[in-house]
Design an enzyme around this catalytic site. Structure first.
Site, PDB file in Angstrom:
ATOM      1  CE1 TYR A  61      -3.973   2.123   0.477  1.00 52.18           C
ATOM      2  CE2 TYR A  61      -2.708   3.182   2.215  1.00 52.18           C
ATOM      3  CZ  TYR A  61      -3.808   3.162   1.379  1.00 52.18           C
ATOM      4  OH  TYR A  61      -4.733   4.184   1.433  1.00 52.18           O
ATOM      5  CE  LYS A 105      -3.769   4.701  -1.878  1.00 52.24           C
ATOM      6  NZ  LYS A 105      -4.831   5.212  -2.764  1.00 52.24           N
ATOM      7  CB  THR A 115     -14.130   5.783   4.488  1.00 53.46           C
ATOM      8  OG1 THR A 115     -12.939   4.978   4.530  1.00 53.46           O
ATOM      9  CG2 THR A 115     -13.779   7.228   4.180  1.00 53.46           C
TER      10      THR A 115
HETATM   11  N1  LIG Z   1      -9.986   6.137   4.623  1.00 54.15           N
HETATM   12  C1  LIG Z   1      -8.740   6.530   4.847  1.00 54.15           C
HETATM   13  O1  LIG Z   1      -8.321   6.695   6.000  1.00 54.15           O
HETATM   14  C2  LIG Z   1      -7.814   6.799   3.692  1.00 54.15           C
HETATM   15  C3  LIG Z   1      -6.604   7.431   3.970  1.00 54.15           C
HETATM   16  C4  LIG Z   1      -5.727   7.709   2.924  1.00 54.15           C
HETATM   17  C5  LIG Z   1      -6.051   7.358   1.634  1.00 54.15           C
HETATM   18  N2  LIG Z   1      -7.236   6.735   1.386  1.00 54.15           N
HETATM   19  C6  LIG Z   1      -7.510   6.374  -0.002  1.00 54.15           C
HETATM   20  O2  LIG Z   1      -8.703   6.999  -0.399  1.00 54.15           O
HETATM   21  C7  LIG Z   1      -9.311   6.214  -1.405  1.00 54.15           C
HETATM   22  C8  LIG Z   1     -10.766   5.964  -1.047  1.00 54.15           C
HETATM   23  O3  LIG Z   1     -10.795   5.250   0.170  1.00 54.15           O
HETATM   24  P1  LIG Z   1     -12.077   5.209   1.125  1.00 54.15           P
HETATM   25  O4  LIG Z   1     -11.566   5.357   2.500  1.00 54.15           O
HETATM   26  O5  LIG Z   1     -13.140   6.106   0.616  1.00 54.15           O
HETATM   27  O6  LIG Z   1     -12.483   3.662   0.942  1.00 54.15           O
HETATM   28  P2  LIG Z   1     -13.893   2.943   0.727  1.00 54.15           P
HETATM   29  O7  LIG Z   1     -13.625   1.495   0.994  1.00 54.15           O
HETATM   30  O8  LIG Z   1     -14.968   3.616   1.512  1.00 54.15           O
HETATM   31  O9  LIG Z   1     -14.187   3.150  -0.829  1.00 54.15           O
HETATM   32  C9  LIG Z   1     -13.369   2.570  -1.812  1.00 54.15           C
HETATM   33  C10 LIG Z   1     -14.230   2.230  -3.012  1.00 54.15           C
HETATM   34  O10 LIG Z   1     -13.368   1.708  -4.035  1.00 54.15           O
HETATM   35  C11 LIG Z   1     -14.051   0.639  -4.658  1.00 54.15           C
HETATM   36  N3  LIG Z   1     -13.119  -0.270  -5.302  1.00 54.15           N
HETATM   37  C12 LIG Z   1     -12.227  -1.104  -4.701  1.00 54.15           C
HETATM   38  N4  LIG Z   1     -11.576  -1.825  -5.607  1.00 54.15           N
HETATM   39  C13 LIG Z   1     -12.042  -1.445  -6.837  1.00 54.15           C
HETATM   40  C14 LIG Z   1     -11.764  -1.829  -8.160  1.00 54.15           C
HETATM   41  N5  LIG Z   1     -10.840  -2.781  -8.434  1.00 54.15           N
HETATM   42  N6  LIG Z   1     -12.438  -1.242  -9.165  1.00 54.15           N
HETATM   43  C15 LIG Z   1     -13.380  -0.298  -8.900  1.00 54.15           C
HETATM   44  N7  LIG Z   1     -13.697   0.102  -7.658  1.00 54.15           N
HETATM   45  C16 LIG Z   1     -13.040  -0.466  -6.634  1.00 54.15           C
HETATM   46  C17 LIG Z   1     -14.804  -0.035  -3.512  1.00 54.15           C
HETATM   47  O11 LIG Z   1     -15.872  -0.847  -4.008  1.00 54.15           O
HETATM   48  C18 LIG Z   1     -15.281   1.164  -2.708  1.00 54.15           C
HETATM   49  O12 LIG Z   1     -16.563   1.599  -3.124  1.00 54.15           O
HETATM   50  C19 LIG Z   1      -8.491   4.922  -1.537  1.00 54.15           C
HETATM   51  O13 LIG Z   1      -7.615   5.036  -2.633  1.00 54.15           O
HETATM   52  C20 LIG Z   1      -7.729   4.898  -0.221  1.00 54.15           C
HETATM   53  O14 LIG Z   1      -6.516   4.186  -0.362  1.00 54.15           O
HETATM   54  C21 LIG Z   1      -8.141   6.454   2.376  1.00 54.15           C
END
Ligand SMILES: NC(=O)c1ccc[n+]([C@@H]2O[C@H](COP(=O)([O-])OP(=O)(O)OC[C@H]3O[C@@H](n4cnc5c(N)ncnc54)[C@H](O)[C@@H]3O)[C@@H](O)[C@H]2O)c1
Length: 260
Positions: free
Chosen positions: A155, A159, A190
């Site tokens: 990850y 990233k 989330t």
């Molecule tokens: N939540 C956090 O703390 C956090 C922190 C830093 C970065 N992020 C990044 O933010 C982004 C969104 O994360 P989030 O927290 O909203 O997560 P989330 O799990 O709420 O949403 C992620 C979405 O991506 C979709 N997804 C996963 N694999 C997929 C694929 N192969 N094709 C199409 N869709 C796919 C899932 O179905 C889901 O709806 C991600 O890239 C995550 O790495 C999140």
């Protein structure tokens, strides 16, 4: 907020069915855009289509499969007549210590967070370039691009790659007036992090490192993403915007200390 910053524009949002992607989608729609929501979660996309109406096009697709990505974005361009913006948000992680990590878990995570961004950028940029109007792409990376996550090497590595991919794309696509920027969220409330947050000792290890003393809401990440896509950011490209409540100033918790 509701103004018309994106009126008449079409945005592609991956990961649109949950968390940050859903918040970006809702905000874009409230500001006048048409949105194509790409996600694996077909049922959730259908529920959003019922809620949001004709401005929202559900496009079930896997961002790691080029034929599906291309078809989804082509469909978007055909329905709305143009593509102006792309938000690459879909992401997830399979974690494990380097000495134990399965090759398949590495491939799953790096493919999703890195190749998914490449494929969606490629196909969105082709349509934006064809319009001749320019546009913007925002890639959601993570604070883990800068801060190692113990037992999260695919990850963090994936990233970090998103940051350099965005900078490279910013240079390549500048002649087409396509800006490409990256947002690096810290901890966001989330479904992705719900299991960790539900475990009190882990939650405490995170929150004691975050000067804001709380996770962000998805809307607090959507706002900076939309800013980077807007005309207010017309001279910003190749930038990396950390949105973390000050967490970068401290360090990442080593959850291995809690045991498995
Ligand atoms: N939540 C956090 O703390 C956090 C922190 C830093 C970065 N992020 C990044 O933010 C982004 C969104 O994360 P989030 O927290 O909203 O997560 P989330 O799990 O709420 O949403 C992620 C979405 O991506 C979709 N997804 C996963 N694999 C997929 C694929 N192969 N094709 C199409 N869709 C796919 C899932 O179905 C889901 O709806 C991600 O890239 C995550 O790495 C999140």
């Amino acid at each position: 907020m509701s103004d018309d910053r994106f009126s008449g524009q079409t945005a592609v949002v991956t990961g649109a069915a949950s968390g940050i992607g859903e918040a970006i989608t809702a905000r874009l729609l409230s500001e006048g855009a048409n949105v194509v929501g790409i996600d694996l979660a077909r049922d959730a996309l259908d529920r959003m289509a019922d809620e949001f109406g004709r401005s929202f096009l559900p496009a079930p697709a896997d961002v790691t499969v080029e034929a599906q990505v291309a078809a989804a974005i082509d469909t978007a361009a055909a329905k709305f007549g143009r593509v102006d913006l792309a938000f690459n948000v879909a992401g997830a992680a399979r974690v494990g210590a380097i000495v134990d990590l399965d090759e398949a878990d590495w491939d799953f995570t790096v493919d999703l967070v890195q190749k998914g961004v490449f494929l969606c950028t490629k196909h969105a940029a082709r349509h934006i370039r064809a319009s001749g109007r320019g546009g913007a792409i925002v890639n959601v990376s993570s604070l883990n691009a800068l801060m190692p996550m113990p037992a999260g090497s695919p990850y963090s590595t994936g990233k970090a790659g998103v940051v350099m991919f965005s900078k490279t794309a910013a240079v390549e696509l500048a002649p087409d007036r396509i800006r490409v920027n990256t947002v690096l969220p810290g901890l966001v409330d989330t479904p992705l992090v719900a299991p960790v947050m539900a475990y009190e000792p882990a939650r405490e290890m995170f929150l004691e490192r975050i000067p804001a003393a709380r996770p962000a809401t998805p809307e607090e990440i959507a706002g900076p993403c939309l800013y980077l896509a807007s005309d207010d950011a017309s001279y910003i490209t190749g930038a990396s915007l950390v949105v973390d409540g000050g967490w970068e100033l401290t360090n990442y918790p080593d959850l291995r200390k809690l045991g498995s």
